[in-house]
Each structure stands twice: as structure tokens, then as C-alpha cells.
Design a protein around this motif. Structure first.
Motif, mmCIF file in Angstrom:
data_model
loop_
_atom_site.group_PDB
_atom_site.id
_atom_site.type_symbol
_atom_site.label_atom_id
_atom_site.label_comp_id
_atom_site.label_asym_id
_atom_site.label_seq_id
_atom_site.Cartn_x
_atom_site.Cartn_y
_atom_site.Cartn_z
ATOM 1 N N GLY A 1 47.763 39.272 32.112
ATOM 2 C CA GLY A 1 46.422 39.764 32.145
ATOM 3 C C GLY A 1 46.093 40.319 33.428
ATOM 4 N N PRO A 2 44.817 40.926 33.417
ATOM 5 C CA PRO A 2 44.355 41.339 34.599
ATOM 6 C C PRO A 2 43.817 40.360 35.856
ATOM 7 C CG PRO A 2 42.611 41.691 33.044
ATOM 8 C CD PRO A 2 43.760 40.911 32.463
ATOM 9 N N GLY A 3 43.695 39.101 35.358
ATOM 10 C CA GLY A 3 42.913 37.948 36.228
ATOM 11 C C GLY A 3 41.789 38.523 36.706
ATOM 12 N N THR A 4 41.460 38.148 38.007
ATOM 13 C CA THR A 4 40.089 38.368 38.560
ATOM 14 C C THR A 4 40.317 38.958 39.780
ATOM 15 O OG1 THR A 4 39.042 36.306 37.495
ATOM 16 C CG2 THR A 4 38.098 37.041 39.497
ATOM 17 N N LEU A 5 39.662 40.032 40.337
ATOM 18 C CA LEU A 5 39.647 40.476 41.575
ATOM 19 C C LEU A 5 38.597 40.020 42.270
ATOM 20 C CD1 LEU A 5 41.310 42.854 43.105
ATOM 21 C CD2 LEU A 5 39.421 44.307 42.535
ATOM 22 N N ILE A 6 38.936 39.656 43.581
ATOM 23 C CA ILE A 6 37.876 39.220 44.526
ATOM 24 C C ILE A 6 37.776 40.305 45.491
ATOM 25 C CG2 ILE A 6 37.298 37.502 46.250
ATOM 26 C CD1 ILE A 6 39.731 36.184 43.805
ATOM 27 N N CYS A 7 36.542 41.129 45.556
ATOM 28 C CA CYS A 7 36.596 42.254 46.498
ATOM 29 C C CYS A 7 35.122 42.365 47.185
ATOM 30 C CB CYS A 7 36.913 43.293 45.577
ATOM 31 S SG CYS A 7 35.770 43.510 44.003
ATOM 32 N N SER A 8 34.596 43.384 47.680
ATOM 33 C CA SER A 8 33.440 43.669 48.152
ATOM 34 C C SER A 8 32.693 44.048 47.206
ATOM 35 C CB SER A 8 33.441 44.577 49.295
ATOM 36 O OG SER A 8 34.204 44.427 50.399
ATOM 37 N N GLU A 9 31.169 44.031 47.057
ATOM 38 C CA GLU A 9 30.180 44.170 46.346
ATOM 39 C C GLU A 9 30.213 45.740 45.909
ATOM 40 O OE1 GLU A 9 26.579 42.150 47.318
ATOM 41 O OE2 GLU A 9 25.730 42.792 45.617
ATOM 42 N N ASP A 10 30.189 46.153 44.778
ATOM 43 C CA ASP A 10 30.108 47.436 44.673
ATOM 44 C C ASP A 10 29.169 47.591 43.252
ATOM 45 O OD1 ASP A 10 31.334 47.142 42.096
ATOM 46 O OD2 ASP A 10 33.440 47.663 43.126
ATOM 47 N N ASP A 11 28.752 48.873 43.013
ATOM 48 C CA ASP A 11 27.869 49.146 41.939
ATOM 49 C C ASP A 11 28.543 48.754 40.408
ATOM 50 O OD1 ASP A 11 26.740 50.331 44.022
ATOM 51 O OD2 ASP A 11 27.027 52.428 43.510
ATOM 52 N N GLU A 12 29.680 48.951 40.628
ATOM 53 C CA GLU A 12 30.124 48.430 39.179
ATOM 54 C C GLU A 12 30.055 46.836 38.716
ATOM 55 O OE1 GLU A 12 34.386 49.473 38.081
ATOM 56 O OE2 GLU A 12 34.011 51.211 39.356
ATOM 57 N N MET A 13 29.844 46.108 39.652
ATOM 58 C CA MET A 13 29.671 44.795 39.420
ATOM 59 C C MET A 13 28.465 44.465 38.461
ATOM 60 S SD MET A 13 30.887 42.713 42.599
ATOM 61 C CE MET A 13 32.700 42.575 42.569
ATOM 62 N N ILE B 1 23.056 34.183 38.221
ATOM 63 C CA ILE B 1 24.082 33.057 38.742
ATOM 64 C C ILE B 1 25.507 33.639 38.317
ATOM 65 C CG2 ILE B 1 24.647 30.781 38.384
ATOM 66 C CD1 ILE B 1 21.839 31.116 39.499
ATOM 67 N N SER B 2 26.380 33.487 39.169
ATOM 68 C CA SER B 2 27.743 34.092 38.871
ATOM 69 C C SER B 2 28.662 32.629 38.626
ATOM 70 C CB SER B 2 28.639 34.685 39.878
ATOM 71 O OG SER B 2 28.248 34.091 41.252
ATOM 72 N N GLY B 3 28.281 31.650 39.081
ATOM 73 C CA GLY B 3 29.161 30.417 38.662
ATOM 74 C C GLY B 3 28.437 28.996 39.196
ATOM 75 N N ILE B 4 28.981 28.273 38.635
ATOM 76 C CA ILE B 4 28.691 26.668 39.115
ATOM 77 C C ILE B 4 29.853 26.011 39.667
ATOM 78 C CG2 ILE B 4 27.823 24.412 38.013
ATOM 79 C CD1 ILE B 4 26.514 26.154 35.739
ATOM 80 N N ALA B 5 29.671 25.363 40.744
ATOM 81 C CA ALA B 5 30.873 24.697 41.392
ATOM 82 C C ALA B 5 30.445 23.059 41.354
ATOM 83 C CB ALA B 5 30.978 25.194 42.526
ATOM 84 N N ARG C 1 35.724 40.192 37.872
ATOM 85 C CA ARG C 1 35.364 40.475 39.276
ATOM 86 C C ARG C 1 34.421 39.487 39.883
ATOM 87 N NH1 ARG C 1 35.155 46.140 41.436
ATOM 88 N NH2 ARG C 1 36.510 47.256 40.543
ATOM 89 N N ILE C 2 34.499 39.017 41.078
ATOM 90 C CA ILE C 2 33.735 38.428 41.890
ATOM 91 C C ILE C 2 33.830 38.735 43.372
ATOM 92 C CG2 ILE C 2 35.448 36.435 42.251
ATOM 93 C CD1 ILE C 2 32.997 34.530 42.114
ATOM 94 N N THR C 3 32.619 38.817 44.156
ATOM 95 C CA THR C 3 32.562 39.158 45.413
ATOM 96 C C THR C 3 33.157 38.093 46.266
ATOM 97 O OG1 THR C 3 30.377 38.399 45.978
ATOM 98 C CG2 THR C 3 30.251 40.408 45.100
ATOM 99 N N TYR C 4 33.671 38.719 47.415
ATOM 100 C CA TYR C 4 34.159 37.494 48.542
ATOM 101 C C TYR C 4 33.073 36.634 48.786
ATOM 102 C CZ TYR C 4 37.769 41.068 49.885
ATOM 103 O OH TYR C 4 38.620 42.001 50.029
ATOM 104 N N GLU C 5 31.863 36.778 48.920
ATOM 105 C CA GLU C 5 30.874 36.122 49.055
ATOM 106 C C GLU C 5 30.636 35.195 48.411
ATOM 107 O OE1 GLU C 5 27.067 38.358 49.410
ATOM 108 O OE2 GLU C 5 26.237 36.970 50.829
ATOM 109 N N GLU C 6 30.672 35.557 47.046
ATOM 110 C CA GLU C 6 30.257 34.344 45.955
ATOM 111 C C GLU C 6 31.567 33.492 46.003
ATOM 112 O OE1 GLU C 6 27.434 36.614 42.918
ATOM 113 O OE2 GLU C 6 29.420 37.574 42.984
#
Ligand code: ADP
Ligand code: ASP
Ligand code: MG
Length: 412
Positions: free
Chosen positions: A235-247, A252-256, A194-199
Motif C-alpha cells: 500500500g502507499p502508506g502515509t507521506l509526511i511532507c511539507s504543507e502543499d495545496d493538494e493537502m 483537526i488532523s488527529g487525536i493523540a 499525507r500529513i505535514t511535518y508540523e502536524e
């Protein structure tokens, strides 16, 4: 019955066999009872081929005619995929952007979607058809064909999903999700469930081409559940969604990184009020977007002014600056198009100090000189020489504890 919008990228539809493979996947989803709207890109390499043809004819092709040309790539794919589906006994109908009224503004080559009239899509869905829509294209209020900028099929898909209030928007591509960085550059890149929309927005705007920026903006604005998946393996891939407690709360979530920028410097500018405006005014008047800006501390009443622009605008910007330089009595203009912008991204940065320092130290340890720096709440970007891209990104990936255990295999 769920309504799903799927998008298949260029590699996924790159050959006739791959188009058949996509058709089989769609047939399978349909057999599970889903209603499907499928957005496709041009076959891989096709858009580049068309751009090259235009450049062969003209150094500065008409923006309108370029869009007429580029939109043909997607038109080929919608027809072939619809035929492949029909061959499999799945009723399907293709639509160009204009035919489903994807209305955009008139900014050729980088148009924005204004709205989508869902009527024709609804009619075709009601007839139990798979709706196959050309990505990357729309039509303006004067009936001109427009395109949405490179990677724009992602945005078509998300905008479709928003307009149709689809249950999910699935982006099928040649990697099985979003990774901590481009897995083609760092084989130890780690898959993110998972990754947030913001990230994701930050990653995309800093160069991660896995999703077009506007597609993430749309998804965030209309809360479209967005998933990035592989066309080639399950495979489940990556869900892009709002931030939640499970995250997972990674620092650092990534490097671009972005290879598409070039740097320009005006040296020895008299340090007076209004100078920045006089340098950047003519640049913006020419329709050139500026990214990073740095002005050095003045010495002897003179300062140096540096900024970056897109590679495509480099020559034009250099020409403008030479004129500005003489108008301002500045000493000299310098340019460098062998640079890359590397950025670390993470919402965790908000509450932690020292991240930038770790980044700078890591690059220094590799002997990499930092030419420019810019920071915001959830990212730090640096400009370095492009020859250090791989070395720098890999070192940062390790330094921030992002390395996965196994090497990623990147499809196709
Ligand atoms: P498509 O043709 O399906 O739209 P793209 O080439 O536009 O595919 O996007 C997929 C590519 O994005 C991957 O092959 C990968 O090299 C690149 N990429 C860049 N950054 C990332 C990242 N953080 N995670 C996954 N892929 C990334
Ligand atoms: N065909 C277009 C491109 O190559 C749009 C897309 O693939 O999303 O940029
Ligand atoms: Mg893409």
C-alpha cells in the motif's frame, strides 16, 4: 538508481520467519534496481526484556551500562537479517551504530545524533551490498555506546537518510500508515494519505508512538521525504511532507494521547513572587522534565500549583516536592499517576475559533472531568482520568468528524 533508507520496527522483525519476510521484501526492492540502507530495531519485546533484566539487578542501573545492554537487541537483528539476505543470494553487511560512526552526545539513554560519517556506508554500497544498520544506537566522543531513547530506530533511519541524501526514508511497521488516532484504541480511525511535518511532530510529541519525535524533527529540518508503511501488506502508506495545496484542509488532523504522564500538585502555596521557580527549580535540577503547568488563581493569598512529569520520574518528583512543601510552608502535596493527556491536533485550528469549546463540551457530555488544559496554535491538550481514555478519544474522534467508514484491521 534511487537510494532508499528503510526501517523495520520490532514487530516486523519479531520472529525468524518475519526476518525472512523482511529479507524477501528487501531482495525484491533490490531487484527493482534500488540501492538500500536498512535500519532495524530489536526483535519485539527484546528491549523491554533487557530493561526488566537491568531493573532486576538494580533499581537505578547505571545509564552507561544500560546502554551497553540495550544496544545488544539491535545487534542481534542486524546479524540475523544480513544472514537471511545472504541465504537469498543478496550480498549484505551488518553495521552497529559505532561501526558506521553514528556520533552522538553523551546523554546516555536519550542521546542525540551529532553526525554520521557516511564513508563505510558508501564503501559497502559501492560493493553492491545491502547495508544493514542497527537502529537506536550510536557512540559518543569517548567511544561509549549510547542509545537514542525508546523508538529511536526511527531517528537512526531518518538521520541516515539525511546524511546520505536518500531519495526516501520508509518506516515499515505494524500499521499501514499514520491514522487520525491510534487504530488500536479507535477502530474507526481513518488512514491519512499525507500529513505535514508540523502536524506529525505535534502528534508524535503528544504521544502518537508511530514515529519517534526526533525522527520527525530531523525529517523536517533536512526535508527528508518520510513514509510510514506496513511490513505486512502492500500500500502507499502515509507521506509526511511539507504543507502543499493538494493537502486536505481538515480542521483537526488527529487525536493523540499520552499514558506516560503523572500529575503532582502542591496545595496551599503562599502566593508570592518566585514561588513557581522555587517549586520547579529543584525538579529541573534533578533532571526531571515538566510538561503541563497550571497555577490556580490565588485565594486568601494562597494558591495551588499543578504540573505533570513522565511516569518514570513520578516517585522522585513526589519526594522532592515533599521537601519543597515544607520549605515553602505549603499545605500539602498530592500526586496522581492514573491520568492521561489527550490532545487534538490540526493546522486548521489557526483559523478557526470554537475548537477548544467543542472539545470540552464533548468530554462533558460523556461525564468526563477535565483536570488540566493547555493550548498552542495547533493543538489543545487536556488531562483526564486514565479510565476515560478510550471513551474520551472515541467521542472526540466522532465529534470532530474523523471517523472512517470501515473498521481498521491492525496487523500482528
Ligand atoms: P515499531 O515497532 O514498528 O517501531 P511502534 O509500536 O513503535 O512500531 O509504532 C506503531 C504503533 O503506533 C501502531 O501499532 C499503533 O498502535 C501506534 N500508533 C499510535 N498512534 C498512531 C497513529 N496516529 N497512527 C498509526 N499508529 C499509531
Ligand atoms: N528497540 C528500541 C525500542 O524498543 C528502539 C526501537 O525499536 O526503535 O524502543
Ligand atoms: Mg517504534
Amino acid at each position: 538508481m534511487a537510494l532508499i533508507v528503510q526501517k523495520y520496527g520490532g514487530t516486523s522483525v519479531g520472529t525468524v520467519d518475519r526476518i525472512r519476510n523482511v529479507a524477501a521484501k528487501i531482495a525484491n526492492f533490490r531487484a527493482q534496481g534500488h540501492r538500500l540502507v536498512v535500519v532495524v530495531s530489536a526483535m519485539s519485546g527484546e528491549t523491554n526484556r533487557l530493561v526488566a533484566l537491568a531493573k532486576d539487578i538494580s533499581a537505578m542501573p547505571s545509564a552507561r551500562e544500560l546502554d551497553v545492554l540495550l544496544s545488544t537487541g539491535e545487534q542481534v537483528t542486524i546479524a540475523l537479517l544480513s544472514m537471511a539476505l545472504e541465504e537469498m543470494g543478496v550480498p549484505a553487511q551488518s553495521f552497529t551504530g559505532g561501526q558506521v560512526h553514528i556520533r552522538t552526545d553523551s546523554a546516555f539513554n536519550k542521546a542525540r545524533i551529532v553526525d554520521i560519517d557516511r564513508q563505510r556506508v558508501d564503501e559497502a554500497l559501492a560493493q553492491n551490498k545491502v547495508v544493514v544498520v542497527a537502529g537506536f544506537q550510536g557512540v559518543d566522543d569517548h567511544g561509549n555506546i549510547t542509545t537514542l531513547g525508546r523508538g529511536g530506530s526511527d531517528t537512526t533511519a531518518v538521520a541516515m537518510a539525511a546524511a546520505l541524501k536518500a531519495d526516501e526514508c520508509q518506516i515499515y511497521t505494524d500499521v499501514d500508515g499514520v491514522y487520525t488516532t491510534d487504530p488500536r484504541v479507535v477502530p474507526q480511525a481513518r488512514h491519512l494519505p499525507r500529513i505535514t511535518y508540523e502536524e506529525m511532530l505535534e502528534m508524535a510529541s503528544l504521544g502518537a508512538k508511530v514515529l519517534q519525535i526526533r525522527s520527525v524533527e530531523f525529517a523536517s529540518k533536512y526535508q527528508v521525504p518520510l513514509r510510514v508503511l506496513s511490513s505486512f501488506e502492500d500500500g502507499p502508506g502515509t507521506l509526511i511532507c511539507s504543507e502543499d495545496d493538494e493537502m486536505e484542509q481538515a480542521l483537526i488532523s488527529g487525536i493523540a494521547f499520552n499514558r506516560d504522564e503523572a500529575k503532582l500538585t502542591v496545595l496551599g502555596v503562599p502566593d508570592q513572587p518566585g514561588v513557581a521557580g522555587r517549586i520547579l527549580g529543584p525538579i529541573s535540577d534533578a533532571g526531571i522534565e515538566v510538561d503541563m503547568i497550571v497555577q490556580n488563581v490565588a485565594e486568601n493569598d494562597c494558591t495551588d500549583f499543578t504540573f505533570t512529569v513522565h511516569h518514570n520520574d513520578y516517585a522522585k518528583a513526589l519526594g522532592i516536592l515533599r521537601q519543597v512543601c515544607s520549605d515553602l510552608n505549603a499545605r500539602e502535596v498530592k500526586g496522581d499517576d492514573k491520568i492521561v493527556k489527550v490532545s487534538i491536533v490540526g493546522v486548521g485550528m489557526r483559523s478557526h475559533a470554537g475548537i477548544a469549546a467543542t472539545m470540552f463540551r464533548t468530554l462533558a457530555n460523556e461525564g468526563i472531568n477535565i483536570q488540566m488544559i493547555s493550548t498552542s496554535e495547533i493543538k489543545v491538550s487536556v488531562v483526564i482520568a486514565s479510565k476515560y481514555l478510550e471513551l474520551g478519544v472515541r467521542a472526540l474522534h466522532t465529534a470532530f468528524g474523523l471517523d472512517g467508514e470501515k473498521e481498521v484491521s491492525v496487523g500482528a
